[in-house]
Structure formats: structure tokens, C-alpha cells
Design a protein around this motif. Structure first.
Motif, PDB file in Angstrom:
ATOM      1  N   CYS A  20       4.271  -3.030 -10.365  1.00 12.28           N
ATOM      2  CA  CYS A  20       4.557  -4.262  -9.941  1.00 12.28           C
ATOM      3  C   CYS A  20       3.461  -5.093  -9.155  1.00 12.28           C
ATOM      4  O   CYS A  20       3.480  -6.044  -9.211  1.00 12.28           O
ATOM      5  CB  CYS A  20       5.999  -4.567  -9.045  1.00 12.28           C
ATOM      6  N   THR A  21       2.644  -4.245  -8.685  1.00 11.38           N
ATOM      7  CA  THR A  21       1.655  -4.846  -7.614  1.00 11.38           C
ATOM      8  C   THR A  21       0.998  -6.175  -8.499  1.00 11.38           C
ATOM      9  O   THR A  21       0.826  -7.273  -7.741  1.00 11.38           O
ATOM     10  CB  THR A  21       0.695  -3.906  -7.191  1.00 11.38           C
ATOM     11  N   VAL A  22       0.306  -5.930  -9.599  1.00 16.15           N
ATOM     12  CA  VAL A  22      -0.480  -7.012 -10.103  1.00 16.15           C
ATOM     13  C   VAL A  22       0.375  -8.360 -10.211  1.00 16.15           C
ATOM     14  O   VAL A  22      -0.097  -9.315 -10.157  1.00 16.15           O
ATOM     15  CB  VAL A  22      -1.119  -6.507 -11.372  1.00 16.15           C
ATOM     16  N   ASP A 190      -4.384   1.549   7.613  1.00 18.34           N
ATOM     17  CA  ASP A 190      -3.492   1.060   8.794  1.00 18.34           C
ATOM     18  C   ASP A 190      -3.226  -0.352   8.722  1.00 18.34           C
ATOM     19  O   ASP A 190      -1.847  -0.460   8.819  1.00 18.34           O
ATOM     20  CB  ASP A 190      -4.355   1.305  10.134  1.00 18.34           C
ATOM     21  N   LEU A 191      -4.013  -0.999   8.141  1.00 19.37           N
ATOM     22  CA  LEU A 191      -3.698  -2.640   8.090  1.00 19.37           C
ATOM     23  C   LEU A 191      -2.643  -2.811   7.011  1.00 19.37           C
ATOM     24  O   LEU A 191      -1.570  -3.662   7.340  1.00 19.37           O
ATOM     25  CB  LEU A 191      -4.784  -3.498   7.839  1.00 19.37           C
ATOM     26  N   HIS A 192      -2.588  -2.069   5.871  1.00 18.20           N
ATOM     27  CA  HIS A 192      -1.475  -1.955   4.670  1.00 18.20           C
ATOM     28  C   HIS A 192      -0.441  -1.726   5.369  1.00 18.20           C
ATOM     29  O   HIS A 192       0.674  -2.320   5.286  1.00 18.20           O
ATOM     30  CB  HIS A 192      -2.242  -1.018   3.786  1.00 18.20           C
ATOM     31  N   ILE A 350      -2.468  -9.953   1.569  1.00 18.26           N
ATOM     32  CA  ILE A 350      -3.328  -8.791   2.041  1.00 18.26           C
ATOM     33  C   ILE A 350      -2.836  -7.522   1.858  1.00 18.26           C
ATOM     34  O   ILE A 350      -3.351  -6.468   1.719  1.00 18.26           O
ATOM     35  CB  ILE A 350      -3.357  -9.065   3.680  1.00 18.26           C
ATOM     36  N   VAL A 351      -1.278  -7.357   1.795  1.00 15.38           N
ATOM     37  CA  VAL A 351      -0.686  -6.126   1.523  1.00 15.38           C
ATOM     38  C   VAL A 351      -1.053  -5.632   0.238  1.00 15.38           C
ATOM     39  O   VAL A 351      -1.437  -4.553   0.014  1.00 15.38           O
ATOM     40  CB  VAL A 351       0.838  -6.161   1.985  1.00 15.38           C
ATOM     41  N   ASN A 387       4.666   1.622   3.042  1.00 12.43           N
ATOM     42  CA  ASN A 387       5.382   0.315   2.834  1.00 12.43           C
ATOM     43  C   ASN A 387       4.948  -0.253   1.482  1.00 12.43           C
ATOM     44  O   ASN A 387       3.743   0.137   1.051  1.00 12.43           O
ATOM     45  CB  ASN A 387       5.292  -0.625   3.932  1.00 12.43           C
ATOM     46  N   ALA A 388       5.782  -0.886   1.071  1.00 15.29           N
ATOM     47  CA  ALA A 388       5.369  -1.929  -0.373  1.00 15.29           C
ATOM     48  C   ALA A 388       4.865  -2.975  -0.073  1.00 15.29           C
ATOM     49  O   ALA A 388       4.747  -3.464   0.799  1.00 15.29           O
ATOM     50  CB  ALA A 388       6.603  -1.886  -1.063  1.00 15.29           C
ATOM     51  N   SER A 389       3.901  -3.302  -1.307  1.00 17.06           N
ATOM     52  CA  SER A 389       3.585  -4.821  -1.444  1.00 17.06           C
ATOM     53  C   SER A 389       4.558  -5.412  -2.079  1.00 17.06           C
ATOM     54  O   SER A 389       5.384  -4.971  -2.601  1.00 17.06           O
ATOM     55  CB  SER A 389       2.270  -4.565  -2.159  1.00 17.06           C
ATOM     56  N   GLY A 390       4.377  -6.854  -1.676  1.00 21.84           N
ATOM     57  CA  GLY A 390       5.299  -7.765  -2.389  1.00 21.84           C
ATOM     58  C   GLY A 390       5.068  -9.009  -2.443  1.00 21.84           C
ATOM     59  O   GLY A 390       3.946  -9.560  -1.835  1.00 21.84           O
TER      60      GLY A 390
END
Length: 403
Positions: A20-22, A190-192, A350-351, A387-390
């Protein structure tokens, strides 16, 4: 958790994130200008506003407004009429070749006090239209909406699995730690992780409301089948009421407003359209409070006799749909909430970007001396991130119409 459970959750997080990221990146980028669509419309000069006049300036009859709009496109029929939420001095009249749903529509903005045609705005072109269509359905109609809804579901799975993985992978580090002195990949990891866990609640709210919005067309059709079909049983097999046989729309609106005191008009659906029946003019009314202003009360008025025949309560699934749209875009709290939504949207970008970066750099292993303290790696690496990106899935309008 034991290592087997961690590995299973990591696999779920990795692949739900990767798939799902793109698309979430696309939705997040296109959703950002949509948060400020009114403000951008003012800057671009595409936002139509009624001239300032005293609040007690009398309004002309709605029947006259419709005649003025129809004179601009005499070969079309009036499908919808609506007023902006914060300006009852303006009417938007939508005209189409037939009452059936179509992308071929013309819009006429008429001053409710003077009857002057202020503009004929085009909502199917320009920068904001492209952003809207990409965000709503990828220019693919209902299949595009349902596809984006599935991407929103994968986002929720990625969020839940990321929460499960966060604790075991971050137990040796203080919350919020970003190891800037280490390799760039560790710093981005770490930032992610940090931005992912900080935006957790927002991501879940925006992701779930966006997914609900993609079901709008199907939910409305089910409502028509589930409830309206019963109300319309006495009119079965009767043809759509001809324009020449219809009573006064102004009188119909007055009757509808009396049936639901303390409300304001949102929009009107005329006989034969998707939001009405072949025999009724349906008035969708909204409340006066911040929350109730997002909820609609339909009132069905017989198009011939101008008498109210029904005012059904919205079922829970339509209420959920109506609430999800403004919550998705942060429309409840004015400019402060819009700014907050935009900042969280940028954090989500950014995530997402860091997740893709970590996936592309997955071939570079972390040295043994730092691996013991390192949290999970990026989506798709040997160990998944915590954690997930969204992003903001589809903000498709629920019961609103393009006026």
C-alpha cells in the motif's frame, strides 16, 4: 512474544506496508491541498462568493432561481440545487442532459437576493480537480474507489502490526531516540519509528474514515434499496413526474423546512436523480451545530402536490459515512484543525518516504555491534519496522453533490 510470533507479525507488517505504500504516498500528497481547498480556491480565483449585502435582504423565489439557471442551458434538466454551508445568499444549480448520474454537468451560480448569474464555474478541470480525482478514484470510477479502499484496509493492518512490533524492538532504547551518530540507515529507521508511533492515532482515524468514504456509492445504493424502496412502494411503476406537472419548488422547500425546524438546507435532489425518487423532490437538511451540520435529514416532498410524504431518519451506516468525510479532512475545527491535519499529513509523507528508503537499502546489513540495540528494519527487509506508513485514503463526498 516468542521469536515465531515476532516473525509472523513482521511478515504481516512488511507485506501490508509494501503493497500500500506507493498508493498511500499518492493519496497523502494529493490530500494535502484538498485540506485547504477553499483557501486555494480563493487564491486561484475559482471560489464563487455572493456580494456583501445586509443580512435581512429579501431572497427571490427558488422557482425563479431555477428558471434563471435553466435559461443558460435550456436543453438540460435541473438535477441538483445547493447552497454553501456558510453562505445562504448563493445558489449553485447543477444541470445535466438527463436526471441520471453523469459526469456531463453544467453549474450555474445565482445570487439568491438579486437573481444575477455570478458565474458558471467548471468543477471538472484545473489543478484541484486533478488532485481530487486522483485522491478519490484514480480517474477509474467505482473500481478505483474500491481499490483505494482495499489499500486503506492494508494500511490499517500495517498500523496494527506495527504497534504490536514496536515494544519488542524498541525495549532497549528510550522513547523518541534518534541515533544521529550512527549510520544514515539507522537514523532514518529511528525517525521512521518515532514519527510512525507519534502519528499512530491520526493515521488510524484518517485511514479508517478514508476507507469508509470509498464505500459511499455502495452504501447509498443499499440505503435506497433498504429504506427508500419501502417508502416509495405506493408510487411503484409510475413514470417520473414531468417538469410541467411539478408544483412550486419554493413551496416544497417551505414545507420541508417546517417538517424539520432548526435546520438549514444542504442540497435539493430533483425527481429521477440518484438521491431522490421519480416522484419526489428530496430536500437534505443539516443541523446548526458544528457536529450536526455534518449530518443530513432527508425530507421527501411529492413533486406534484408539494406535500411532505416522508422524513426518514438516517440509518447508522449512513451516519457513519457522513461523519467520516469531514473528520477525514479535518473540517470540524476550522483553520487550527486544518493546520494540524496538514502537519500530520507531512509527517506521514516522511514516514512513507523513510519506509521506502529503508526498503531500498535493505541489502546493507547493520554491523553486529549495533544490531543488538537496533529496532526493526524497513518494510520488506529481513526484519520489519515497528510502525506502518499511511496517508489519507479517499475523501469521496458521501451525500454531497458537485454543485
Amino acid at each position: 512474544m516468542n521469536s515465531r510470533k515476532i516473525k509472523t507479525w513482521a511478515w504481516v507488517h512488511k507485506w501490508s506496508s509494501l503493497v500500500c505504500t506507493v498508493f498511500m504516498l499518492l493519496l497523502c500528497i494529493t490530500g494535502l491541498p484538498l485540506i485547504f481547498h477553499h483557501e486555494i480556491g480563493h487564491l486561484l480565483g475559482t471560489e464563487v462568493e455572493a456580494p456583501k449585502m445586509p443580512a435581512n435582504t429579501p431572497r427571490i423565489s427558488l422557482d425563479k432561481v431555477l428558471d434563471i439557471a435553466k435559461a443558460k442551458h435550456p436543453d438540460r434538466v435541473v438535477q441538483f440545487a445547493s447552497q454553501p454551508e456558510d453562505d445562504d445568499g448563493l445558489w449553485f444549480v447543477t444541470l445535466t442532459p438527463t436526471p441520471a448520474p453523469t459526469e456531463d454537468f453544467k453549474s450555474v451560480a445565482v445570487d439568491a437576493r438579486t437573481g444575477v448569474v455570478l458565474a458558471q464555474p467548471k468543477f471538472d478541470e484545473g489543478f484541484m480537480y486533478v488532485m481530487f480525482k486522483l485522491h478519490v478514484d484514480l480517474f477509474a470510477g467505482l473500481p478505483g474507489k474500491l481499490f483505494l479502499g482495499f489499500m486503506g484496509l492494508l494500511l490499517l493492518v500495517a498500523i496494527v502490526s506495527g504497534v504490536v512490533l514496536y515494544s519488542p524492538f524498541m525495549r532497549k532504547l528510550d522513547f523518541g531516540t534518534v541515533r544521529r551518530e550512527k549510520r544514515p540507515r539507522l537514523k532514518w529507521l529511528d525517525l521512521h519509528n518515532l514519527l510512525g508511533i507519534v502519528t499512530l492515532v491520526w493515521l488510524f482515524v484518517v485511514g479508517s474514515t478514508g476507507m469508509i468514504n470509498t464505500w459511499a456509492d455502495l452504501v447509498i445504493k443499499y440505503w435506497q434499496y433498504d429504506q427508500l424502496s419501502t417508502l416509495l412502494a405506493p408510487y411503484k411503476d409510475q413514470p417520473t413526474v414531468a417538469v410541467a406537472e411539478r408544483g412550486s419548488v419554493q413551496r416544497s422547500m417551505d414545507e420541508a423546512m417546517q417538517r424539520a425546524p432548526g435546520t438549514k438546507l444542504s442540497f435539493i435532489a430533483f425527481p429521477g436523480t440518484a438521491f431522490s425518487s421519480p416522484h419526489h423532490t428530496t430536500f437534505f437538511l443539516r443541523g446548526n451545530e458544528p457536529f450536526t451540520s455534518k449530518l443530513l435529514q432527508p425530507v421527501l416532498v411529492d413533486a406534484k402536490t408539494t406535500e411532505v410524504t416522508a422524513a426518514p431518519k438516517m440509518p447508522w451506516y449512513l451516519t457513519a459515512l457522513l461523519v467520516s468525510q469531514p473528520l477525514h479532512f479535518g473540517d470540524y475545527g476550522g483553520m487550527p484543525m486544518q493546520i494540524l491535519w496538514a502537519l500530520l499529513d507531512i509527517a506521514t509523507i516522511i514516514v512513507l518516504g523513510s519506509g521506502l528508503y529503508l526498503w531500498l537499502k535493505r541489502g546493507k546489513t547493520v554491523p553486529a555491534r549495533t544490531a543488538s540495540n537496533a529496532p526493526a528494519a524497513s518494510p520488506g527487509s529481513e526484519r520489519a519496522p515497528p510502525n506502518a506508513s499511511g496517508a489519507q485514503p479517499d475523501p469521496a463526498p458521501a451525500m454531497k453533490v458537485q454543485a
